[in-house]
Design a protein around this motif. Structure first.
Motif, PDB file in Angstrom:
ATOM      1  N   GLY A 196       0.784  -1.540   0.042  1.00 26.29           N
ATOM      2  CA  GLY A 196      -0.149  -0.031   0.095  1.00 26.29           C
ATOM      3  C   GLY A 196       0.844   1.234   0.169  1.00 26.29           C
ATOM      4  N   ALA A 197       1.890   1.411   0.696  1.00 23.40           N
ATOM      5  CA  ALA A 197       2.543   2.446   0.861  1.00 23.40           C
ATOM      6  C   ALA A 197       3.305   2.808  -0.309  1.00 23.40           C
ATOM      7  CB  ALA A 197       3.805   2.151   1.829  1.00 23.40           C
ATOM      8  N   TYR A 198       3.557   1.790  -1.364  1.00 21.80           N
ATOM      9  CA  TYR A 198       4.357   1.814  -2.619  1.00 21.80           C
ATOM     10  C   TYR A 198       3.382   2.052  -3.794  1.00 21.80           C
ATOM     11  CZ  TYR A 198       8.552   1.744   0.133  1.00 21.80           C
ATOM     12  OH  TYR A 198       9.329   2.255   1.185  1.00 21.80           O
ATOM     13  N   GLY A 199       2.099   1.987  -3.583  1.00 17.41           N
ATOM     14  CA  GLY A 199       0.987   1.885  -4.588  1.00 17.41           C
ATOM     15  C   GLY A 199       0.802   0.760  -5.178  1.00 17.41           C
ATOM     16  N   TRP A 200       1.181  -0.440  -4.799  1.00 18.16           N
ATOM     17  CA  TRP A 200       0.763  -1.765  -5.143  1.00 18.16           C
ATOM     18  C   TRP A 200      -0.707  -2.134  -4.651  1.00 18.16           C
ATOM     19  CZ3 TRP A 200       4.062  -5.714  -7.633  1.00 18.16           C
ATOM     20  CH2 TRP A 200       5.132  -5.089  -8.190  1.00 18.16           C
ATOM     21  N   PRO A 201      -1.161  -2.801  -5.259  1.00 17.28           N
ATOM     22  CA  PRO A 201      -2.496  -3.572  -4.684  1.00 17.28           C
ATOM     23  C   PRO A 201      -2.384  -4.488  -3.479  1.00 17.28           C
ATOM     24  CG  PRO A 201      -2.318  -4.333  -6.824  1.00 17.28           C
ATOM     25  CD  PRO A 201      -1.296  -3.447  -6.615  1.00 17.28           C
ATOM     26  N   PRO A 202      -3.239  -4.846  -2.679  1.00 20.12           N
ATOM     27  CA  PRO A 202      -2.807  -5.766  -1.545  1.00 20.12           C
ATOM     28  C   PRO A 202      -2.640  -7.187  -2.202  1.00 20.12           C
ATOM     29  CG  PRO A 202      -5.201  -5.069  -1.383  1.00 20.12           C
ATOM     30  CD  PRO A 202      -4.338  -4.341  -2.439  1.00 20.12           C
ATOM     31  N   LEU A 203      -1.805  -8.135  -1.518  1.00 21.57           N
ATOM     32  CA  LEU A 203      -1.663  -9.748  -1.867  1.00 21.57           C
ATOM     33  C   LEU A 203      -3.385  -9.975  -1.837  1.00 21.57           C
ATOM     34  CD1 LEU A 203       1.532 -10.161  -0.298  1.00 21.57           C
ATOM     35  CD2 LEU A 203       1.207 -10.809  -2.439  1.00 21.57           C
ATOM     36  N   ALA A 204      -3.895 -10.621  -3.224  1.00 17.20           N
ATOM     37  CA  ALA A 204      -5.082 -11.369  -3.126  1.00 17.20           C
ATOM     38  C   ALA A 204      -5.093 -12.444  -4.099  1.00 17.20           C
ATOM     39  CB  ALA A 204      -6.039  -9.902  -3.224  1.00 17.20           C
ATOM     40  N   GLY A 205      -6.357 -12.519  -4.578  1.00 18.06           N
ATOM     41  CA  GLY A 205      -6.558 -13.651  -5.403  1.00 18.06           C
ATOM     42  C   GLY A 205      -5.945 -15.105  -4.963  1.00 18.06           C
ATOM     43  N   MET A 206      -6.314 -15.223  -3.599  1.00 21.16           N
ATOM     44  CA  MET A 206      -5.658 -16.657  -3.000  1.00 21.16           C
ATOM     45  C   MET A 206      -6.373 -17.877  -3.509  1.00 21.16           C
ATOM     46  SD  MET A 206      -5.113 -17.462   0.957  1.00 21.16           S
ATOM     47  CE  MET A 206      -4.214 -16.042   1.043  1.00 21.16           C
ATOM     48  N   PHE A 207      -5.564 -18.781  -3.903  1.00 18.43           N
ATOM     49  CA  PHE A 207      -6.100 -20.323  -4.309  1.00 18.43           C
ATOM     50  C   PHE A 207      -5.198 -21.155  -3.676  1.00 18.43           C
ATOM     51  CE2 PHE A 207      -3.060 -18.396  -7.609  1.00 18.43           C
ATOM     52  CZ  PHE A 207      -2.374 -19.799  -7.660  1.00 18.43           C
ATOM     53  N   ASP A 208      -5.670 -22.379  -3.718  1.00 24.90           N
ATOM     54  CA  ASP A 208      -5.075 -23.624  -3.431  1.00 24.90           C
ATOM     55  C   ASP A 208      -3.993 -24.231  -4.355  1.00 24.90           C
ATOM     56  OD1 ASP A 208      -4.653 -26.503  -3.430  1.00 24.90           O
ATOM     57  OD2 ASP A 208      -5.996 -26.646  -1.495  1.00 24.90           O
ATOM     58  N   MET A 209      -2.827 -24.268  -4.006  1.00 25.28           N
ATOM     59  CA  MET A 209      -1.797 -24.560  -5.083  1.00 25.28           C
ATOM     60  C   MET A 209      -1.877 -25.720  -5.833  1.00 25.28           C
ATOM     61  SD  MET A 209       0.622 -22.110  -5.529  1.00 25.28           S
ATOM     62  CE  MET A 209       2.147 -22.822  -5.938  1.00 25.28           C
ATOM     63  N   ILE A 210      -2.523 -26.846  -5.019  1.00 25.93           N
ATOM     64  CA  ILE A 210      -2.770 -28.015  -5.810  1.00 25.93           C
ATOM     65  C   ILE A 210      -4.017 -28.236  -6.474  1.00 25.93           C
ATOM     66  CG2 ILE A 210      -2.716 -30.643  -5.293  1.00 25.93           C
ATOM     67  CD1 ILE A 210       0.119 -28.939  -4.908  1.00 25.93           C
ATOM     68  N   GLU A 211      -5.022 -28.116  -5.792  1.00 22.93           N
ATOM     69  CA  GLU A 211      -6.401 -28.278  -6.086  1.00 22.93           C
ATOM     70  C   GLU A 211      -6.851 -26.956  -7.168  1.00 22.93           C
ATOM     71  OE1 GLU A 211      -8.159 -31.070  -5.241  1.00 22.93           O
ATOM     72  OE2 GLU A 211      -6.276 -31.715  -4.161  1.00 22.93           O
ATOM     73  N   GLU A 212      -6.546 -25.972  -7.196  1.00 25.69           N
ATOM     74  CA  GLU A 212      -7.040 -24.825  -7.959  1.00 25.69           C
ATOM     75  C   GLU A 212      -6.118 -24.286  -8.889  1.00 25.69           C
ATOM     76  OE1 GLU A 212      -9.619 -21.745  -5.602  1.00 25.69           O
ATOM     77  OE2 GLU A 212      -8.469 -22.913  -4.063  1.00 25.69           O
ATOM     78  N   TRP A 213      -6.772 -23.699 -10.170  1.00 26.77           N
ATOM     79  CA  TRP A 213      -5.964 -23.173 -11.120  1.00 26.77           C
ATOM     80  C   TRP A 213      -6.895 -22.069 -11.556  1.00 26.77           C
ATOM     81  CZ3 TRP A 213      -1.092 -21.885 -11.286  1.00 26.77           C
ATOM     82  CH2 TRP A 213      -0.499 -21.250 -12.463  1.00 26.77           C
TER      83      TRP A 213
END
Length: 156
Positions: free
Chosen positions: A18-35
């Motif tokens: 946020g301090a450097y104008g980047w969006p927050p870490l989001a879009g979380m998904f399961d590394m094995i089950e989802e793509w």
């Protein structure tokens, strides 16, 4: 998704991204089950989080964060995370130990979240690269927990 709140992730979203104008870490998904079908090919940073009901105990506090990475090459975040995911899904190799982040995610399952680089501001053409932001995330994590995430190696 992890069964425990990830306060470190929230703090880094505010303090660094946020301090450097980047969006927050989001879009979380399961590394094995989802793509995710629309997984982006833009430049950015990503984080791997260990699954399970207990976070990793660090010298100071706990966190489920295992690894921070950057994606600046062709195919961006999608390409980098896809390469990691393939190695995690294929499991350990007999001839060499796997990447520490892969080992943690194979043992405990895991999740990925990402932040895409903001569009370049013509007034500041250099901006903050994904490499620079990854470095800042690791430094901030180290300040909070007195060590780097287990997948990013140890501090000398």
């Amino acid at each position: 998704m992890t069964e425990h709140p990830e306060s470190t992730l929230q703090q880094l979203n505010t303090e660094i991204l946020g301090a450097y104008g980047w969006p927050p870490l989001a879009g979380m998904f399961d590394m094995i089950e989802e793509w995710p079908a629309g997984f982006p090919t833009k430049t950015g940073v990503y984080v791997f989080l260990a699954g399970g009901d207990k976070p990793i105990t660090y010298p100071v506090g706990e966190s489920s964060i295992v690894y921070f990475g950057k994606a600046e090459q062709q195919r961006g975040v999608r390409g980098r995370v896809s390469r990691h995911r393939g190695r995690i899904k294929n499991g350990p190799h007999e001839r060499w130990a796997g990447h520490p982040a892969h080992e943690w995610l194979m043992a405990r399952r895991g999740f990925c979240a990402y932040s895409l680089a903001p569009d370049r501001d013509p007034a500041h053409p250099l901006g903050h690269s994904a490499s620079w932001v990854e470095h800042e995330l690791i430094k901030a994590f180290q300040r909070l927990h007195r060590t780097r995430p287990v997948g990013n190696g140890t501090a000398a």
